[in-house]
Design a protein around this motif. Structure first.
Motif, mmCIF file in Angstrom:
data_model
loop_
_atom_site.group_PDB
_atom_site.id
_atom_site.type_symbol
_atom_site.label_atom_id
_atom_site.label_comp_id
_atom_site.label_asym_id
_atom_site.label_seq_id
_atom_site.Cartn_x
_atom_site.Cartn_y
_atom_site.Cartn_z
ATOM 1 N N SER A 168 0.806 -1.219 0.000
ATOM 2 C CA SER A 168 0.000 0.000 0.000
ATOM 3 C C SER A 168 0.839 1.268 0.000
ATOM 4 O O SER A 168 0.309 2.356 -0.254
ATOM 5 N N PHE A 169 2.138 1.147 0.266
ATOM 6 C CA PHE A 169 2.982 2.347 0.377
ATOM 7 C C PHE A 169 4.427 1.942 0.139
ATOM 8 O O PHE A 169 4.879 0.897 0.617
ATOM 9 N N LEU A 170 5.158 2.756 -0.615
ATOM 10 C CA LEU A 170 6.595 2.554 -0.817
ATOM 11 C C LEU A 170 7.255 3.908 -0.960
ATOM 12 O O LEU A 170 6.912 4.683 -1.854
ATOM 13 N N ARG A 171 8.177 4.194 -0.059
ATOM 14 C CA ARG A 171 8.901 5.458 -0.102
ATOM 15 C C ARG A 171 10.393 5.172 -0.072
ATOM 16 O O ARG A 171 10.861 4.292 0.653
ATOM 17 N N THR A 172 11.143 5.921 -0.881
ATOM 18 C CA THR A 172 12.598 5.756 -0.923
ATOM 19 C C THR A 172 13.281 7.102 -0.706
ATOM 20 O O THR A 172 12.724 8.160 -1.011
#
Length: 259
Positions: A168-172
């Motif tokens: 539901s969420f992916l941050r880099t």
């Protein structure tokens, strides 16, 4: 009512996800007197124009009055939701509606975008009629966008489907360490393992030229890229796994932002 998600991942096609663009001709009708709800326009528009989305409504209308329009406006489109999508998570995704929007499916309000013309997503999993046409109606209000060049803008839209258990969420984020670049990632999961097991995230970075560069497991982690003088384009892919079975995946390009 469907759940609004305004921190959504961009729509994407892969073996586990589908994203169908809804751009094209939509019905459109301005509502300067705000009478649409009283007259049941959420059940379908009559006396409507046909207009291209993601264009602004004023682009097809002549006259300064239309270009300066501020008030309520309505869009409508019929969409087919495949029967094989039943049992999965189905959503409507919008790149933005200026300024605020209420979304109806088959006459039932399923969600609202609070404002700002941002990317937003609304679940229609329970409201959709599978194997049938569904009527999507949007009520927009642009009265807080006096500075906008578009009177009633509805940007691109998608019909999406993901597994019931999904990323539901992916941050880099990136930082340089000597000659290497560290890619820090953070992922979130929706759903639980059916038999009480533990869902896990596996992440990897690949380059178009160099192939697999780094791997990690866990909802958070650090992946190291050591270019070694090779200019390459990189991406990170997160996989949602239940033991050895892959349930979902999501790919994101890596932008170094001047590192």
């Amino acid at each position: 009512m469907g759940m609004l998600n305004n921190s959504m991942l961009n729509p994407q096609n892969n073996p586990y996800r589908r994203a169908l663009r809804l751009d094209g001709l939509w019905k459109f009708r301005p509502d300067p007197e705000s009478i649409g709800m009283e007259q049941g326009w959420e059940d379908g528009l009559t006396d409507a124009q046909r207009i291209w989305v993601p264009e602004a409504s004023g682009d097809l209308a002549a006259g300064e009055e239309r270009l300066e329009y501020r008030g309520d406006f309505w869009y409508e489109k019929e969409i087919f939701v495949p029967m094989e999508w039943k049992g999965r998570e189905v959503s409507l995704c919008f790149a933005g509606v200026s300024y605020r929007a209420f979304v109806f499916i088959n006459g039932v309000r399923t969600g609202v975008c609070p404002g700002g013309g941002q990317l937003f997503q609304i679940s229609i999993t329970e409201a959709a009629r599978y194997g049938m046409e569904n009527r999507i109606v949007i009520l927009g209000d642009n009265r807080k966008t006096e500075a906008s060049p578009f009177p009633c803008a509805c940007r691109s839209a998608w019909l999406t489907v993901v597994p019931r258990k999904f990323i539901s969420f992916l941050r880099t984020s990136m930082e340089r360490k000597n000659a290497a670049i560290l890619v820090k990632y953070e992922a979130e999961i929706s759903g639980k393992s059916a038999d009480g097991g533990v869902l896990e995230i596996a992440a990897e970075v690949r380059g178009e030229k160099t192939g697999l560069v780094a791997r990690a497991t866990g909802k958070t982690g650090i992946l190291q890229i050591s270019p070694g003088g090779i200019r390459d384009l990189y991406h990170i892919t997160a996989y949602l796994k239940d033991r050895d079975a892959i349930l979902d995946e999501y790919r994101q390009e890596i932008v170094f932002d001047g590192l």
